[in-house]
Design an enzyme around this catalytic site. Structure first.
Site, PDB file in Angstrom:
ATOM      1  N   CYS A 166       0.808  -1.226   0.000  1.00 53.67           N
ATOM      2  CA  CYS A 166       0.000   0.000   0.000  1.00 53.67           C
ATOM      3  C   CYS A 166       0.839   1.273   0.000  1.00 53.67           C
ATOM      4  O   CYS A 166       0.357   2.334  -0.371  1.00 53.67           O
ATOM      5  CB  CYS A 166      -0.950   0.010   1.195  1.00 53.67           C
ATOM      6  SG  CYS A 166      -2.169  -1.330   1.143  1.00 53.67           S
ATOM      7  N   HIS A 195      -3.234   7.120   2.490  1.00 54.65           N
ATOM      8  CA  HIS A 195      -3.639   5.889   1.814  1.00 54.65           C
ATOM      9  C   HIS A 195      -5.064   5.539   2.226  1.00 54.65           C
ATOM     10  O   HIS A 195      -5.400   5.535   3.409  1.00 54.65           O
ATOM     11  CB  HIS A 195      -2.679   4.762   2.190  1.00 54.65           C
ATOM     12  CG  HIS A 195      -3.189   3.397   1.855  1.00 54.65           C
ATOM     13  ND1 HIS A 195      -3.622   3.071   0.580  1.00 54.65           N
ATOM     14  CD2 HIS A 195      -3.349   2.286   2.611  1.00 54.65           C
ATOM     15  CE1 HIS A 195      -4.018   1.804   0.575  1.00 54.65           C
ATOM     16  NE2 HIS A 195      -3.871   1.316   1.788  1.00 54.65           N
ATOM     17  N   ASN A 240     -10.109   0.038  -0.838  1.00 59.77           N
ATOM     18  CA  ASN A 240      -8.647   0.058  -0.759  1.00 59.77           C
ATOM     19  C   ASN A 240      -8.061  -0.486  -2.060  1.00 59.77           C
ATOM     20  O   ASN A 240      -8.096  -1.685  -2.307  1.00 59.77           O
ATOM     21  CB  ASN A 240      -8.189  -0.793   0.438  1.00 59.77           C
ATOM     22  CG  ASN A 240      -6.682  -0.800   0.613  1.00 59.77           C
ATOM     23  OD1 ASN A 240      -5.931  -0.294  -0.215  1.00 59.77           O
ATOM     24  ND2 ASN A 240      -6.226  -1.406   1.702  1.00 59.77           N
TER      25      ASN A 240
END
Length: 317
Positions: free
Chosen positions: A113, A252, A282
């Site tokens: 990520c 993020h 996500n």
């Protein structure tokens, strides 16, 4: 004095297949209320069976090139951040280079990520070191291909997508600073157990669903808030950026609760915190560049604004 490196163009790509929480509830024992309360997610996009990570990365790159009014042949360097490459090797960036009909240097970065932030720092450094004048930095992931639909704690959290930026030298505005960090003790809390040299693909690994994402949600939440706050505070302090002169904070997009908790700890206003996880879930390495593209297209950023992008991922990166 070395050139300042500026992001001169943005672009993103989301697959056509859009899934609501209600759609997801048909695949796994969950509900719209359960997902939204725990993550802030309402929708996500998934690739089709024959759509690859390189396809999404290429589409995002083409938008960047079009917006910048340049040709693919002008690109000197392509850095792709991804956790879901088309193949273990060669790099997904190689396929993107071929798709664009480019002659650029091309390779992948794997920091999950946090991949886009890592790739961005590499692209900036290489341009400063003379590896060309224009660099495409791309974050792209098709996480839907490594989700276990019997595990509602992970499968409802992810989506697919790609985002990209173009880096070029500038004399006025650009990337001021970067801080990278890692806590390797977190490797056991978020990972995919099989598929590498530790556990190669066997009947056992397939039967035990070891080729899917595994996560300890509580541990990740705790470390994500602290990690993103600590590294953001460090870079703000080093560059004398205060809450008063910070225009936008793009974290993020893993979980709205994580972003909210980090922003609260930083004492930021709602207007300073960009959130679009409700639309895309996500998207791993694509999360920050997609958010950056959305923020720019919604006129939230102007020349001279201070912007901070912060990520947290497996590793812990």
């Amino acid at each position: 004095m070395k050139n300042i490196i500026l992001m001169t163009s943005t672009g993103s790509y989301l697959p056509k297949k859009k899934m609501s929480n209600h759609d997801i509830s048909k695949l796994v024992d969950t509900s719209d209320e359960w997902i939204q309360q725990r993550s802030g997610i309402a929708f996500r996009h998934f690739v089709e069976k024959d759509e690859l990570t390189s396809d999404m990365a290429t589409n995002a790159a083409k938008k960047v090139i079009k917006n910048a009014k340049i040709n693919a042949q002008d690109i000197d360097l392509i850095v792709v951040a991804t956790t879901t490459p088309d193949l273990t090797f060669p790099a997904t960036a190689v396929k993107v280079q071929k798709n664009l009909n480019s002659n650029a240097i091309a390779f992948d970065i794997q920091a999950v990520c946090a991949g886009f932030v890592y790739a961005l720092s590499v692209g900036v450094s290489m341009l400063k070191d003379g590896f060309g004048e224009k660099c495409l930095v791309i974050g792209a992931d098709s996480m839907s291909k490594i989700l276990d639909w019997n595990d509602r704690t992970t499968s409802v959290l992810f989506g697919d997508g790609a985002g990209a930026v173009l880096l070029e030298a500038s004399s006025n505005y650009g990337i001021i600073d970067c801080e990278l960090g890692i806590d390797g003790s977190g490797a056991d809390f978020l990972n995919m157990p099989a598929g590498g040299s530790l556990n190669r693909a066997t009947e056992h690994t397939i039967k035990n669903k070891m080729h899917f994402v595994k996560q300890n949600g509580a541990a990740v939440f705790k470390h994500a808030v602290k990690g993103m706050y600590d590294i953001t505070h460090k870079i703000m302090e080093r560059n004398k950026i205060s809450n008063e002169n910070l225009k936008l904070f793009i974290a993020h997009q893993a979980n709205k609760r994580i972003i909210d908790a980090t922003a609260l700890k930083m004492k930021l206003s709602n207007e300073q915190v960009f959130i679009n996880i409700d639309k895309y879930a996500n998207t791993t390495a694509a999360s920050i560049p997609i958010a950056l593209c959305d923020a720019y297209e919604n006129n939230l950023l102007n020349k001279g604004d201070n912007l901070i992008m912060t990520a947290f991922g497996a590793g812990f990166t």
